[in-house]
Motif scaffolding. Sequence first.
Motif, short mmCIF file in Angstrom:
data_model
loop_
_atom_site.label_atom_id
_atom_site.label_comp_id
_atom_site.label_asym_id
_atom_site.label_seq_id
_atom_site.Cartn_x
_atom_site.Cartn_y
_atom_site.Cartn_z
N TYR A 123 -0.69 -14.32 -9.33
CA TYR A 123 -1.57 -13.50 -8.38
C TYR A 123 -2.12 -14.28 -7.34
N GLY A 124 -2.73 -15.61 -7.68
CA GLY A 124 -3.47 -16.32 -6.91
C GLY A 124 -2.69 -16.86 -5.69
N ALA A 125 -1.45 -17.33 -6.25
CA ALA A 125 -0.71 -17.93 -5.10
C ALA A 125 0.01 -16.79 -4.24
N ALA A 126 0.13 -15.75 -4.62
CA ALA A 126 0.48 -14.71 -3.78
C ALA A 126 -0.66 -14.49 -2.75
N LEU A 127 -1.77 -14.36 -3.14
CA LEU A 127 -2.91 -14.20 -2.37
C LEU A 127 -3.09 -15.16 -1.25
N ARG A 128 -2.64 -16.59 -1.65
CA ARG A 128 -2.95 -17.65 -0.72
C ARG A 128 -1.70 -17.68 0.25
N ARG A 129 -0.62 -16.95 -0.11
CA ARG A 129 0.46 -16.94 0.67
C ARG A 129 0.56 -15.75 1.90
N ARG A 130 -0.36 -14.88 1.76
CA ARG A 130 -0.37 -13.94 2.58
C ARG A 130 -0.52 -14.41 3.97
N PRO A 131 0.16 -13.90 4.90
CA PRO A 131 -0.12 -14.46 6.41
C PRO A 131 -1.54 -14.07 6.81
N ALA A 132 -1.92 -14.94 7.65
CA ALA A 132 -3.48 -14.86 8.03
C ALA A 132 -3.81 -13.53 8.89
N GLY A 133 -2.84 -13.23 9.65
CA GLY A 133 -3.19 -11.97 10.53
C GLY A 133 -3.19 -10.62 9.98
N LEU A 134 -2.78 -10.46 8.62
CA LEU A 134 -3.16 -9.25 7.79
C LEU A 134 -4.42 -8.99 7.46
N PRO A 135 -4.79 -7.63 7.10
CA PRO A 135 -6.06 -7.26 6.90
C PRO A 135 -6.56 -7.98 5.60
N ALA A 136 -7.70 -8.00 5.37
CA ALA A 136 -8.22 -8.75 4.10
C ALA A 136 -7.80 -7.95 2.75
N TRP A 137 -7.24 -8.70 1.78
CA TRP A 137 -6.85 -7.90 0.62
C TRP A 137 -8.01 -7.39 -0.09
N VAL A 144 3.20 -5.82 -6.65
CA VAL A 144 4.50 -5.41 -5.55
C VAL A 144 4.10 -5.77 -4.12
N GLU A 145 3.36 -4.76 -3.72
CA GLU A 145 2.87 -4.99 -2.32
C GLU A 145 2.20 -6.27 -1.97
N LEU A 146 1.50 -7.04 -3.01
CA LEU A 146 1.12 -8.42 -2.63
C LEU A 146 2.28 -9.29 -2.57
N VAL A 147 3.31 -9.22 -3.22
CA VAL A 147 4.49 -10.15 -3.42
C VAL A 147 5.26 -9.96 -2.04
N LEU A 148 5.35 -8.74 -1.62
CA LEU A 148 6.08 -8.55 -0.65
C LEU A 148 5.36 -9.16 0.68
N ALA A 149 4.20 -9.00 0.93
CA ALA A 149 3.14 -9.64 1.87
C ALA A 149 3.44 -11.19 1.83
N ALA A 150 3.48 -11.71 0.70
CA ALA A 150 3.49 -13.20 0.63
C ALA A 150 4.78 -13.70 0.83
N LEU A 151 5.96 -13.13 0.57
CA LEU A 151 7.16 -13.71 0.57
C LEU A 151 7.81 -13.75 2.15
#
Length: 257
Positions: free
Chosen positions: A17-31, A86-93
Amino acid sequence: MTWWAPALVVGGLLAGYGAALRRRPAGLPAWPVARTVAWLLGALAVAVALSPPLAGLVHDDHRAHMAQHLLLAMYAPLVLVLAAPVELVLAALPRAGARRLAGALRSPVVRVVAHPVTAALLDVGVLFVLYLTPLLAATATRPWLHALVLVQMLLAGCLFTWAVLGQGPGPRRPRLAVRLAVLVAAAGAHAYLATLLYARAEIHAHHDAHAATMQQAALWMYYGGDVAEILLAVALLAAWYRRGARRRPAPAAAVAT
């Protein structure tokens, strides 16, 4: 169960979960912080369920087994699914990977497996096999089988919760009335199984020294299951209300006079 097995599972949950959070693009709204807290609570529930003090008692004390069942199959899945992994992983991939995963989530196989009725059979239906056949006794002498049952409990619980909530990316979900009906039916089946286990323990009370703990475990299953299912119903209705509120048009501004 040794300490390293739950540590490995919980560490994997937190690290993933932490890795997926770190890989989210910076332009997206805060998780949302609430989702991260939900994932932490789910990991904590899994850690308690698999901890050596509790896991060491499950084959000797029916109450310990039932506590493990409730944590892994009902309470941990509820908060893990609310964390929207699932939503987090999709954003991080990467874009290509996200497209492939989104396509897989809409595939016919996922549509069938993630249907609330199928998910209920895999979650609650399998419990009847576990508790009403020699399978539960077999887990006491076969560690690999016990581990497989624990994995099935957690995954089936997450699948059922995800199917009922109907949130986030995935196959097209049935309407709210269908999901509520499946939840009520599953809750009734779970309560019936608990009642059946209590009655069986009462029948054997005169010659089984463990009958009293079996009855207490059945009560935990009955009431603990009720609480988890009520929480799931509340989460489902709250999500439905929020979606309806977003779709409603904003009230027209009052005309100044």
